[in-house]
Design a protein around this motif. Structure first.
Motif, PDB file in Angstrom:
ATOM      1  N   ALA A  15      22.408  14.380   6.392  1.00  0.00           N
ATOM      2  CA  ALA A  15      23.201  13.211   6.776  1.00  0.00           C
ATOM      3  C   ALA A  15      24.503  13.616   7.451  1.00  0.00           C
ATOM      4  CB  ALA A  15      23.475  12.341   5.559  1.00  0.00           C
ATOM      5  N   ALA A  16      25.013  14.797   7.132  1.00  0.00           N
ATOM      6  CA  ALA A  16      26.210  15.291   7.807  1.00  0.00           C
ATOM      7  C   ALA A  16      25.877  15.752   9.221  1.00  0.00           C
ATOM      8  CB  ALA A  16      26.827  16.435   7.009  1.00  0.00           C
ATOM      9  N   LEU A  17      24.695  16.360   9.372  1.00  0.00           N
ATOM     10  CA  LEU A  17      24.272  16.851  10.681  1.00  0.00           C
ATOM     11  C   LEU A  17      23.824  15.708  11.582  1.00  0.00           C
ATOM     12  CD1 LEU A  17      23.705  19.237  12.519  1.00  0.00           C
ATOM     13  CD2 LEU A  17      21.503  19.534  11.372  1.00  0.00           C
ATOM     14  N   ASP A 180      15.828  17.794  18.959  1.00  0.00           N
ATOM     15  CA  ASP A 180      16.779  18.485  19.834  1.00  0.00           C
ATOM     16  C   ASP A 180      17.259  19.776  19.166  1.00  0.00           C
ATOM     17  OD1 ASP A 180      18.776  19.337  21.502  1.00  0.00           O
ATOM     18  OD2 ASP A 180      19.840  17.408  21.567  1.00  0.00           O
ATOM     19  N   TRP A 181      16.662  20.902  19.540  1.00  0.00           N
ATOM     20  CA  TRP A 181      17.013  22.191  18.945  1.00  0.00           C
ATOM     21  C   TRP A 181      18.473  22.538  19.195  1.00  0.00           C
ATOM     22  CZ3 TRP A 181      15.821  25.328  15.293  1.00  0.00           C
ATOM     23  CH2 TRP A 181      16.215  26.658  15.307  1.00  0.00           C
ATOM     24  N   ALA A 186      23.982  23.829  17.595  1.00  0.00           N
ATOM     25  CA  ALA A 186      25.402  23.554  17.778  1.00  0.00           C
ATOM     26  C   ALA A 186      26.099  23.324  16.448  1.00  0.00           C
ATOM     27  CB  ALA A 186      25.573  22.339  18.685  1.00  0.00           C
ATOM     28  N   ALA A 187      25.347  22.808  15.493  1.00  0.00           N
ATOM     29  CA  ALA A 187      25.946  22.555  14.180  1.00  0.00           C
ATOM     30  C   ALA A 187      25.902  23.784  13.291  1.00  0.00           C
ATOM     31  CB  ALA A 187      25.207  21.406  13.498  1.00  0.00           C
ATOM     32  N   ASP A 188      25.347  24.892  13.834  1.00  0.00           N
ATOM     33  CA  ASP A 188      25.234  26.122  13.054  1.00  0.00           C
ATOM     34  C   ASP A 188      24.548  25.857  11.705  1.00  0.00           C
ATOM     35  OD1 ASP A 188      25.491  28.839  12.573  1.00  0.00           O
ATOM     36  OD2 ASP A 188      27.478  28.642  11.649  1.00  0.00           O
TER      37      ASP A 188
END
Length: 304
Positions: A15-17, A180-181, A186-188
């Motif tokens: 949910a954060a990502l 979307d990889w 991007a969010a590591d």
């Protein structure tokens, strides 16, 4: 035996990502059935029910190919229903019983019947305090169409978790970000690069709905596309009540294996992933749904 089971934290906070998923979070209670000797006062799978001595036991009136060893003859039935699960609200507070009830009992016929070729189910809500005399020797079904429809008695280790919808139940506007990889990278998020061609598979196996027996939460899908269920009495959209599962984990979702079972899971013994020895249509789930407007409206079920 240790009856506590602890699901490891999810590999990441989905949910954060993907904040768009946050409103879809639901609480579920994993039941973690494990072989034991339950009593009628326990929540259990395949155990004895707190059944009043003066209340008729439910029977299935469909045609069965049963065998009577005393006469060496076959007969068609009726066949006594088999206890599948008994849940006290104290152990599964997500249940929404009718007024005064604090106990749910689910029974089924251990034979598949047309038109859907699944075991017919009966749901009984009752108040435990109102059961004065317990039926000591309920009728027993001596055989089922398959051994997997005769649950091994198990005690439960209820555990609250948070779930998100099955990928197939998401709209395209929510499915697309999961594919979307670059967004995962991007969010590591630390997702293994083997998921690069299909990162949504990581969501499905580790971040959405838990496998195994559970109350509430989100329904499993995959055998078919999601099919909305509607109440036959009032037309309301029905909600998941109970998932009766063939396995609690498999090779594709081992991140859900409780800490207490990790050594057994690594042993390669296939039986440990299905302690009640229930197998529904090979290795599927039987999902029970109820009406959110009234638990007394007819329930429905679906194999997934």
């Amino acid at each position: 035996m240790n009856h506590i089971r602890t699901t490891p934290p999810r590999p990441l906070d989905v949910a954060a990502l993907f904040p768009e998923l946050a409103p879809l979070a639901r609480t579920a209670i994993r039941l973690h059935p494990r072989p034991g000797s339950p009593s009628p006062q326990d929540s259990s799978v395949g155990g004895p029910l707190l059944w009043p001595a003066d209340e008729p036991w439910p029977y299935c009136d469909e045609v069965h190919g049963l065998y009577d060893s005393s006469t060496d003859e076959e007969y068609e039935g009726p066949n006594p229903m088999v206890p599948v699960v008994q849940l006290y609200v104290r152990d599964a507070p997500l249940l929404r019983p009718p007024g005064g009830a604090d106990l749910l009992q689910v029974l089924w016929c251990p034979w598949e019947h047309e038109p859907d070729f699944k075991p017919p189910t009966v749901l009984v809500w009752r108040s435990a305090a109102e059961v004065a005399d317990i039926l000591a020797t309920p009728p027993e079904s001596t055989e089922g169409e398959y051994e997997g429809y005769m649950p091994v008695p198990c005690l439960l280790a209820p555990e609250r978790i948070t779930e998100y919808p099955n990928y197939l139940e998401l709209g395209k506007e929510l499915q697309q970000p999961l594919k979307d990889w670059d967004r995962w990278q991007a969010a590591d998020a630390g997702v293994d690069s083997s998921y690069e061609p299909y990162p949504e598979a990581f969501y499905s196996s580790a971040l959405s709905e838990a496998p195994g027996w559970k109350v509430g939460g989100w329904a499993p899908w995959g055998l078919t596309d999601p099919v909305a269920r509607f109440c036959a009495d009032c037309g309301a959209g029905m909600v998941p009540l109970l998932t009766i599962a063939s396995v609690e984990w498999d090779s594709g979702n081992k991140s859900w294996v409780p800490y207490e079972d990790r050594d057994l899971a690594e042993s390669g013994n296939g039986g440990v992933s299905s302690p009640p020895r229930v197998h529904i249509s090979r290795t599927n789930n039987l999902q029970l749904y109820v009406c959110p407007e009234s638990p007394e409206h007819p329930h429905t079920d679906l194999i997934q």
